[in-house]
Write a protein that holds these residues in place. Sequence first.
Motif, PDB file in Angstrom:
ATOM      1  N   UNK A 203       0.868  -1.181   0.000  1.00 36.22           N
ATOM      2  CA  UNK A 203       0.000   0.000   0.000  1.00 36.22           C
ATOM      3  C   UNK A 203       0.904   1.229   0.000  1.00 36.22           C
ATOM      4  N   UNK A 204       0.863   1.985  -1.098  1.00 31.12           N
ATOM      5  CA  UNK A 204       1.748   3.122  -1.292  1.00 31.12           C
ATOM      6  C   UNK A 204       0.965   4.415  -1.075  1.00 31.12           C
ATOM      7  N   UNK A 205       1.382   5.206  -0.109  1.00 31.67           N
ATOM      8  CA  UNK A 205       0.720   6.472   0.210  1.00 31.67           C
ATOM      9  C   UNK A 205       1.459   7.615  -0.466  1.00 31.67           C
ATOM     10  N   UNK A 206       0.698   8.529  -1.102  1.00 34.61           N
ATOM     11  CA  UNK A 206       1.277   9.658  -1.825  1.00 34.61           C
ATOM     12  C   UNK A 206       0.681  10.959  -1.297  1.00 34.61           C
ATOM     13  N   UNK A 207       1.534  11.898  -0.929  1.00 36.55           N
ATOM     14  CA  UNK A 207       1.075  13.212  -0.488  1.00 36.55           C
ATOM     15  C   UNK A 207       2.246  14.175  -0.602  1.00 36.55           C
ATOM     16  N   UNK A 208       1.967  15.454  -0.382  1.00 40.37           N
ATOM     17  CA  UNK A 208       3.030  16.464  -0.402  1.00 40.37           C
ATOM     18  C   UNK A 208       3.456  16.877   1.000  1.00 40.37           C
ATOM     19  N   UNK A 209       2.859  16.264   2.016  1.00 41.43           N
ATOM     20  CA  UNK A 209       3.071  16.648   3.411  1.00 41.43           C
ATOM     21  C   UNK A 209       3.614  15.440   4.173  1.00 41.43           C
ATOM     22  N   UNK A 210       4.831  15.555   4.710  1.00 42.59           N
ATOM     23  CA  UNK A 210       5.437  14.434   5.427  1.00 42.59           C
ATOM     24  C   UNK A 210       4.629  14.032   6.657  1.00 42.59           C
ATOM     25  N   UNK A 229       8.634  16.249  -3.994  1.00 42.32           N
ATOM     26  CA  UNK A 229      10.057  16.077  -4.312  1.00 42.32           C
ATOM     27  C   UNK A 229      10.338  14.887  -5.225  1.00 42.32           C
ATOM     28  N   UNK A 230       9.311  14.093  -5.536  1.00 42.88           N
ATOM     29  CA  UNK A 230       9.517  12.847  -6.278  1.00 42.88           C
ATOM     30  C   UNK A 230       8.506  12.720  -7.399  1.00 42.88           C
ATOM     31  N   UNK A 231       8.923  12.165  -8.536  1.00 43.96           N
ATOM     32  CA  UNK A 231       7.993  11.866  -9.620  1.00 43.96           C
ATOM     33  C   UNK A 231       7.121  10.687  -9.183  1.00 43.96           C
ATOM     34  N   UNK A 232       5.830  10.930  -9.035  1.00 41.28           N
ATOM     35  CA  UNK A 232       4.930   9.941  -8.444  1.00 41.28           C
ATOM     36  C   UNK A 232       4.842   8.679  -9.292  1.00 41.28           C
ATOM     37  N   UNK A 233       4.651   8.838 -10.587  1.00 37.57           N
ATOM     38  CA  UNK A 233       4.476   7.663 -11.447  1.00 37.57           C
ATOM     39  C   UNK A 233       5.741   6.802 -11.447  1.00 37.57           C
ATOM     40  N   UNK A 234       6.888   7.434 -11.594  1.00 41.05           N
ATOM     41  CA  UNK A 234       8.135   6.679 -11.594  1.00 41.05           C
ATOM     42  C   UNK A 234       8.354   5.967 -10.268  1.00 41.05           C
ATOM     43  N   UNK A 235       8.067   6.656  -9.160  1.00 40.13           N
ATOM     44  CA  UNK A 235       8.289   6.062  -7.842  1.00 40.13           C
ATOM     45  C   UNK A 235       7.378   4.862  -7.614  1.00 40.13           C
ATOM     46  N   UNK A 236       6.108   4.964  -8.023  1.00 40.58           N
ATOM     47  CA  UNK A 236       5.188   3.837  -7.862  1.00 40.58           C
ATOM     48  C   UNK A 236       5.632   2.659  -8.724  1.00 40.58           C
ATOM     49  N   UNK A 238       8.697   1.973  -9.652  1.00 38.71           N
ATOM     50  CA  UNK A 238       9.892   1.396  -9.032  1.00 38.71           C
ATOM     51  C   UNK A 238       9.550   0.453  -7.887  1.00 38.71           C
ATOM     52  N   UNK A 239       8.482   0.786  -7.176  1.00 39.34           N
ATOM     53  CA  UNK A 239       8.068  -0.044  -6.040  1.00 39.34           C
ATOM     54  C   UNK A 239       7.275  -1.269  -6.460  1.00 39.34           C
ATOM     55  N   UNK A 240       6.957  -1.376  -7.735  1.00 43.80           N
ATOM     56  CA  UNK A 240       6.131  -2.491  -8.221  1.00 43.80           C
ATOM     57  C   UNK A 240       6.777  -3.183  -9.418  1.00 43.80           C
ATOM     58  N   UNK A 241       8.092  -3.323  -9.379  1.00 46.23           N
ATOM     59  CA  UNK A 241       8.840  -4.019 -10.437  1.00 46.23           C
ATOM     60  C   UNK A 241       8.609  -3.433 -11.817  1.00 46.23           C
TER      61      UNK A 241
END
Length: 357
Positions: A203-210, A229-236, A238-241
């Motif tokens: 379960x990957x949580x995405x927000x702009x607030x730590x 600070x991170x590209x959301x699509x790329x980061x997701x 990366x976390x899912x092969x």
Amino acid sequence: MRGVISRKKGEPVEVVDVVVPDPGPGEAVVKVTACGVCHTDLHYREGGINDEFPFLLGHEAAGVVEAVGAGVTSVEPGDFVILNWRAVCGQCRACKRGRPHLCFDTFNAAQKMTLTDGTELTPALGIGAFIEKTLVHSGQCTKVDPSVDPAVAGLLGCGVMAGIGAAINTGGVSRDDTVAVIGCGGVGDAAIAGSALVGAKKIIAVDTDDKKLEWARQFGATHTINARTTDVVEAIQELTDGFGTDVVIDAVGRPETWKQAFYARDLAGTVVLVGVPTPDMKLEMPLIDFFSRGGSLKSSWYGDCLPERDFPTLVDLHLQGRLPLDKFVTERIGLGDIEAAFEKMHRGEVLRSVVVL
């Protein structure tokens, strides 16, 4: 009764005397025990829903039935209930096709609550629960286990149900699925909690607030992404092969977050829009992308819930220690504190302020 109204667009709310009539046929008067401060109430105050001022605000509520009108058999005085804003009719084409959660003709109370000078009030989402007692249709009352904390139970009346339902009912999240949730306020965290409840493996949580991302971990997020600070699509990916998640839930409701959700899902994956866009928002994308990626693009209204089915079940799961609904309650306040609660909500300092009467 003392109640909280919004008299004019953008002006601070007021605590005033409200006249609550005795229940008529099919209606019930409920003594409100607790009511959450939802972003929808702020939308009403800002004129973002409609211009039918003055509004009697509040709708995420739990309380005790005090009186019922003629013909009411589903509840009786003394019942502890959560109020819902989709009292299904049982007769429309959706209900007759076995889809009552999509009911096109839901019920509200026929009578109006008023100010002392006779001015009719528009109750928020047909409920109006920032008040000591409110008048609703009896179908808006859902009986649940009375041992639950009312401040917790009331949140199922809107935001928490919307998020849990977006994951389970609309998105169909199930065991071993991968899920991303964009926007980690109350609705987003509820989607995370719902995904964890049914056994999603990632379960990957995405927000702009730590701070919000830390809250998301408390509800079951296994990974977090700061979209500032991170590209959301790329980061997701990366976390899912490199594939993307099975389900992505957009709990923000903006074109840019919806596009992130669309491209962050796996082929044939599902996008669920539960965040509410404004009428002026537009979406422009290549049509070929819709065709080539397959899958499902869904919107979730009230979590596609059926209150009489879902509310008691979720309360029971909470009482069993399997659903941490109590973590949504950031603070408990009084009727006179709602304007301050709106400001805290706007600053992202709370998940839910709850009015306790």
